[in-house]
Write a protein that holds these residues in place. Structure first.
Motif, mmCIF file in Angstrom:
data_model
loop_
_atom_site.group_PDB
_atom_site.id
_atom_site.type_symbol
_atom_site.label_atom_id
_atom_site.label_comp_id
_atom_site.label_asym_id
_atom_site.label_seq_id
_atom_site.Cartn_x
_atom_site.Cartn_y
_atom_site.Cartn_z
ATOM 1 N N ALA A 81 0.815 -1.221 0.000
ATOM 2 C CA ALA A 81 0.000 0.000 0.000
ATOM 3 C C ALA A 81 0.847 1.268 0.000
ATOM 4 O O ALA A 81 0.292 2.368 -0.057
ATOM 5 C CB ALA A 81 -0.919 0.008 1.213
ATOM 6 N N THR A 138 -7.531 -1.480 0.286
ATOM 7 C CA THR A 138 -6.202 -1.006 0.683
ATOM 8 C C THR A 138 -6.278 -0.326 2.039
ATOM 9 O O THR A 138 -5.448 -0.572 2.921
ATOM 10 C CB THR A 138 -5.633 -0.037 -0.375
ATOM 11 N N ARG A 139 -7.283 0.521 2.230
ATOM 12 C CA ARG A 139 -7.433 1.190 3.525
ATOM 13 C C ARG A 139 -7.691 0.175 4.633
ATOM 14 O O ARG A 139 -7.144 0.293 5.736
ATOM 15 C CB ARG A 139 -8.550 2.235 3.454
ATOM 16 N N VAL A 145 -4.364 -1.733 5.395
ATOM 17 C CA VAL A 145 -3.388 -0.922 6.113
ATOM 18 C C VAL A 145 -3.846 -0.658 7.540
ATOM 19 O O VAL A 145 -3.040 -0.716 8.476
ATOM 20 C CB VAL A 145 -3.100 0.386 5.352
ATOM 21 N N ALA A 170 2.318 2.503 2.491
ATOM 22 C CA ALA A 170 1.738 3.183 3.649
ATOM 23 C C ALA A 170 2.666 4.273 4.182
ATOM 24 O O ALA A 170 3.876 4.085 4.285
ATOM 25 C CB ALA A 170 1.461 2.166 4.754
ATOM 26 N N ALA A 221 -7.668 6.268 -1.380
ATOM 27 C CA ALA A 221 -7.143 4.923 -1.641
ATOM 28 C C ALA A 221 -8.313 3.943 -1.706
ATOM 29 O O ALA A 221 -9.346 4.148 -1.063
ATOM 30 C CB ALA A 221 -6.165 4.520 -0.546
ATOM 31 N N THR A 279 -2.997 5.737 4.798
ATOM 32 C CA THR A 279 -3.384 5.813 3.390
ATOM 33 C C THR A 279 -4.228 7.071 3.213
ATOM 34 O O THR A 279 -4.884 7.520 4.154
ATOM 35 C CB THR A 279 -4.225 4.603 2.952
#
Length: 183
Positions: free
Chosen positions: A89, A116-117, A120, A91, A112, A108
């Motif tokens: 990601a 992905t969020r 993370v 991050a 995003a 993030t």
């Protein structure tokens, strides 16, 4: 409080997400449609952009087994999963404040992708768990007929069952078995 509030919320959300997957033949998948995902996002109050399409649903569904691995691996394995999620990601942790939340970490941007969020946020929560050497607080429900994951945030480390009623069902069955053996 064992962990920061945002870490505890992230851990509970991770449990809820992982447990939407069917793990036993008798289970049902709780994230089948985009409407199911919309409900999950609403319930867990995810912020940021959304596409509300099948690709987003597929990405979130694909995340579940990766997160489940955190409940079934040792510390070195968990570190590898966490580092991979954060690297994929790209991050970049930052302090943010929004809605009713005080300062907390996001790694993030809000635009995003949802999966992905989620990945993370889960990884960031696991960073706290691993650094505190508290991986033992992650487990699988102790009921014989359940494979849901559990996070034990109690002071006395006593949580053994998921939140689906398994503890009550197991205790009632044990009580009935005791009564039957004395009758």
């Amino acid at each position: 409080m064992l962990f920061a509030h945002d870490t505890e919320v992230a851990l509970r959300g991770m449990v809820a997400l992982v447990n939407t997957a069917a793990t036993l033949p008798t289970d049902t998948d709780d994230l089948v449609t985009t409407a199911d995902l919309d409900g999950f996002v609403r319930e867990w109050r995810w912020t940021g952009s959304r596409t509300h399409d099948e690709a987003e649903l597929d990405a979130v569904r694909a995340l579940r087994p990766r997160l489940r691995e955190l409940w079934t691996t040792d510390t070195d394995g968990a570190v590898q999963v966490v580092n991979t999620l954060l690297a994929e990601a790209h991050a970049l942790p930052q302090l943010v404040r929004h809605d009713e939340w005080s300062w907390h970490l996001h790694a993030t941007p809000p635009e995003a992708p949802l999966a992905t969020r989620m990945a993370v946020e889960a990884a960031m929560a696991m960073v706290d768990v691993i650094r505190a050497d508290e991986l033992g607080r992650l487990g699988v429900c102790a009921a014989d007929d359940c494979e849901d994951v559990v996070v034990d945030l109690s002071k006395n480390r006593s949580k053994r069952y998921c939140d689906s009623g398994c503890g009550n069902r197991t205790n009632v069955a044990a009580y009935r078995a005791r009564k039957a053996s004395t009758a």
